[in-house]
Design a protein around this motif. Structure first.
Motif, PDB file in Angstrom:
ATOM      1  N   LEU A 473       0.830  -1.204   0.000  1.00 56.41           N
ATOM      2  CA  LEU A 473       0.000   0.000   0.000  1.00 56.41           C
ATOM      3  C   LEU A 473       0.862   1.250   0.000  1.00 56.41           C
ATOM      4  CD1 LEU A 473      -2.722   1.361   0.053  1.00 56.41           C
ATOM      5  CD2 LEU A 473      -2.807   1.058   2.532  1.00 56.41           C
ATOM      6  N   SER A 669      -7.556   5.629  -1.666  1.00 52.90           N
ATOM      7  CA  SER A 669      -6.442   4.705  -1.890  1.00 52.90           C
ATOM      8  C   SER A 669      -6.593   3.978  -3.218  1.00 52.90           C
ATOM      9  CB  SER A 669      -6.353   3.692  -0.741  1.00 52.90           C
ATOM     10  OG  SER A 669      -6.194   4.344   0.497  1.00 52.90           O
ATOM     11  N   SER A 673      -3.917   3.716  -6.677  1.00 56.18           N
ATOM     12  CA  SER A 673      -3.477   2.535  -7.420  1.00 56.18           C
ATOM     13  C   SER A 673      -3.738   2.704  -8.910  1.00 56.18           C
ATOM     14  CB  SER A 673      -4.192   1.285  -6.896  1.00 56.18           C
ATOM     15  OG  SER A 673      -3.567   0.783  -5.739  1.00 56.18           O
ATOM     16  N   SER A 738      -4.396  -2.330  -2.860  1.00 50.98           N
ATOM     17  CA  SER A 738      -3.009  -2.189  -3.323  1.00 50.98           C
ATOM     18  C   SER A 738      -2.805  -2.851  -4.680  1.00 50.98           C
ATOM     19  CB  SER A 738      -2.050  -2.810  -2.295  1.00 50.98           C
ATOM     20  OG  SER A 738      -2.243  -2.251  -1.021  1.00 50.98           O
TER      21      SER A 738
END
Length: 766
Positions: A473, A669, A673, A738
């Protein structure tokens, strides 16, 4: 077919300084994290690994960016003389900025005095909301423009320091302001179980600026472009590189902006008391006025003012908590004293008999759901029958109408069919099992990673998976930082390349003021909760708990699980979005500070939403529809289309946000990615290597973004159920958030291999 001469020089050349600074960056981030468990020695009250992850590495990152800017600018020399007109422009901005800061402080003090004089809280909140949004709208109206240069890049005349503030405001989104401290509170050093979190956001979101400074921002600025997708056309030529880049920019920016608008609705509804959906529309008005009318010109100065609101709103309550608990208002320096106390409280709570009672009750509830799941569909029919009989008994006993209505609502709330029951009860079982853990499933605050490298084989495996996910991550957040279009286009607005480098340094400095304080806030709030809130009688709990729970039970909820009428730690559920927003009330501060915090959260969400919507609108209009039209009439049409595309996307994003999707941190997040896998490998290779071909660039971008999307989607529970997929779909146990680890790696390999195979068609850097 050869695209152009392959002997042209690259956009930039790597220097030995790049290598040395990259080595320091790697050691301060990945090296530190990998050996975090071996660096648990306590120095001056701080566990060494915790201090480095929370503070030391951030300071090193600032040093890396500053050193690179200083050396690179000296090597390049002075690019443009500073004219007398520009000096006068700077002085005028300094005066206006100083006036704004003074007036803002006076405004806060006047509202504080008005509250002491009897002004109602609802009016304090409403005044904060409308005054700040009115200010942003006023700047938007004042900065309105139809000039392409002003609309897209603010005329390329923003001073480095103010651009740094604007970048910081653009960067410190709702995730940073609202959710990050809450994530640190819930997840400690590294997250819960195998799910990464905690200090990974501090490291990832600051370390990424080293990549921006070393490899991206100054080199894009020297090309004098308007958008990030325009670089791919400039570098590789043809339609497809720019089209793929434009749609990738729309995709990652849209996911990101949904999270910001969700934060806008959350804060606006709390400030004014209106419904969540109406709060979204109210906040959205402020976004649209700035970005719709003035583009980057208006957004820049709006973001500068928003940064001041954000940083004051964050630092005032955390400084107050630090002074209240430790007698020192410099929270980032002092909060290490509370870490040993929190460790002691955690040990006490793990052994407390009352906490054990709560854990047993959660286990019993989990077993009940397990039994119901095993007995479906009969168990669902039995539940419905029991509720119908209860309603009949209430009616026969002539119970109050409100009681009968509540019983009917409970019946209506039951799952409609077996499929719905299986989904809901499975989720409920998992939630109860998660709460039936010491500290309600939260890890010890300073422990790096779950499991134990010296424990059983199961504990060793958990440790390896936890560390692997943390590293993955962190990698995605750093690489994503170097690829987010709305961030990179901010560095197009400086006057020179040298100022772009200086602007990255200023940006990271201003961001660090908040990011160094966020871990402090998490620690201080956790100590306040464990030492003051836990142990209170339910009838003596503060009023703010019920107020926030009424707004959204996912933010905070309490229930007397063991029936002793006293709040236990495991009976309190806090969502990550509540920790910062409720800090003033938790610390006993006047409501005016709560209003300031809410206004700061609103400013953080609005500033990022401004930049994201502008990026989406520009990608649709400038990069997809009018990308070859350069005449004056075409430029005006392009700007107008950008504005209307921005408006349409804003309304769609508001609708999606009103559905209350996944939490803010997850959405943000995921966008990192996607941005990292779509842009970074091809972009950086294109800057420093002339051997990249157009075919390789297209294939690399598509491979990266498609693989990332596939990994995220195929691991969604609903998708796995629809496709009847058994077991885990994870690769190397990497969490779907991730997914960029695989996308970036695959995109990089595809670009290099195809460039080598098609090297006869290399496109020179232009």
């Amino acid at each position: 077919m050869v695209d152009a001469a392959a002997n042209s020089p690259p956009v930039a050349k790597l220097m030995p300084l790049h290598g040395w600074l990259l080595l320091v960056w790697f050691a301060a981030s990945f090296g530190l994290v990998f050996f975090a468990h071996d660096l648990m020695q306590v120095v001056a009250g701080w566990p060494l690994s915790y201090w480095f992850a929370a503070q030391g590495s951030v300071i090193i990152f600032i040093g890396i960016v500053a050193v690179f800017a200083w050396f690179a600018n000296r090597q390049a020399g002075q690019e443009l003389p500073i004219s007398a007109a520009f000096q006068a422009y700077n002085q005028r901005i300094h005066r206006r900025f100083a006036t704004f800061v003074v007036l803002l402080i006076v405004f806060i003090l006047v509202l504080a005095l008005a509250e002491q004089g009897g002004l109602r809280k609802i009016w304090v909140g409403a005044i904060f909301l409308f005054a700040t949004v009115f200010l942003y709208a006023l700047i938007g109206i004042y900065g309105r423009t139809s000039s392409a240069s002003e609309y897209y890049v603010a005329g390329r005349r923003i001073p480095a320091m103010y651009n740094g503030m604007a970048v910081a405001a653009d960067w410190m989104s709702a995730a940073s302001f609202i959710s990050m401290a809450g994530g640190l509170y819930l997840q400690g050093f590294s997250g819960s179980g195998t799910h990464p979190g905690g200090l990974v956001y501090v490291l990832g979101w600051t370390g990424g600026f080293c990549l921006v400074a070393l490899f991206v921002a100054p080199y894009l600025r020297q090309l004098n472009l308007y958008t990030l997708p325009e670089y791919f056309d400039h570098r590789f030529g043809g339609r497809w590189p720019r089209i793929i880049a434009a749609w990738s920019a729309v995709l990652c920016s849209f996911i990101y902006v949904v999270a910001q608008i969700y934060g806008v609705g959350l804060i606006t509804s709390r400030l004014t008391g209106v419904q969540f959906e109406i709060g979204i529309l109210l906040g959205l008005g402020g976004v649209l006025v700035c970005s719709f009318l003035g583009g980057m010109r208006a957004v820049t100065w709006t973001q500068v003012t928003q940064y001041v609101v954000v940083i004051l709103a964050f630092l005032i309550p955390v400084s107050w908590l630090a002074y209240k608990q430790l007698g020192n208002p410099v929270a980032a320096v002092a909060y290490g004293q509370q870490l040993p106390k929190i460790s002691e409280l955690e040990l006490h709570l793990m052994k407390a008999p009352q906490e054990q009672q709560v854990i047993k009750e959660y286990l019993r509830r989990a077993h009940d759901y397990e039994y119901k799941l095993a007995q479906l569909p009969a168990s669902l029919e039995q539940e419905k029958k029991a509720h119908r009989e209860a309603i009949q008994n209430l009616m026969a006993a002539r119970a109050e109408e409100s009681v009968i209505v509540a019983a009917r609502r409970q019946l209506a709330a039951l799952p409609r069919d077996e499929v719905a029951a299986r989904e809901r009860w499975t989720q409920a079982r998992q939630e109860n099992l998660a709460r039936a853990q010491p500290l309600a499933g939260m890890p010890p605050h300073t422990q790096p990673f779950a499991g134990d490298p010296q424990g059983t084989s199961e504990e060793q495996d958990m440790f390896e998976v936890s560390r692997r996910n943390f590293l993955a991550l962190m990698f995605c957040l750093m690489i994503g930082t170097a690829g987010l279009p709305h961030l990179l286009t901010r560095f197009y607005t400086t006057r020179t390349v040298a100022e772009a480098r200086n602007s990255v340094t200023w940006s990271l400095f201003f961001i660090a003021l908040l990011y160094l304080s966020a871990p402090a806030l998490a620690v201080l709030v956790k100590y306040e909760v464990m030492s003051q809130l836990v142990g209170m009688r339910f009838d003596a709990l503060p009023v703010w708990i019920a107020q926030w729970a009424k707004l959204d039970p996912a933010l905070i909820s309490v229930s007397d699980i063991n029936g002793d009428h006293i709040l236990q730690f495991a009976e309190l559920q806090l969502g990550p979005d509540i920790v910062m927003l409720a800090t003033p009330e938790l610390g006993g501060l006047p409501y005016v500070v709560s209003g300031l915090v809410a206004a700061g959260g609103l400013a953080a969400a609005l500033s990022t939403a401004d930049g994201l919507l502008l990026t989406i609108g520009n990608a649709l209009a400038h990069d997809l529809f009018y990308w070859k039209n350069t005449d004056r009439a075409g430029t005006v049409r392009r700007v107008m289309l950008s504005k209307f595309a921005l408006l349409l996307v804003a309304l769609i994003a508001a609708y999606v946000a009103a559905q209350r999707p996944a939490d803010i941190l997850f959405l943000v997040s995921a966008s990192f990615s996607l941005a990292g896998s779509a842009f970074v490998p091809v972009m950086i290779l294109g800057i420093f290597w002339t051997g990249v071909t157009r075919i390789a660039a297209v294939a690399g971008m598509l491979t990266g973004v498609m693989l990332t999307l596939y990994y995220m989607v195929i691991n969604m529970p609903v998708v796995r159920r629809l496709l009847s997929l058994e077991g885990s779909g994870l690769w190397f146990e990497i969490d779907p958030v991730s997914a960029g680890v695989f996308g970036v790696g695959a995109g990089l390999l595809m670009t290099i291999i195809l460039s080598w195979l098609t090297r006869g068609s290399a496109v020179p850097a232009r």
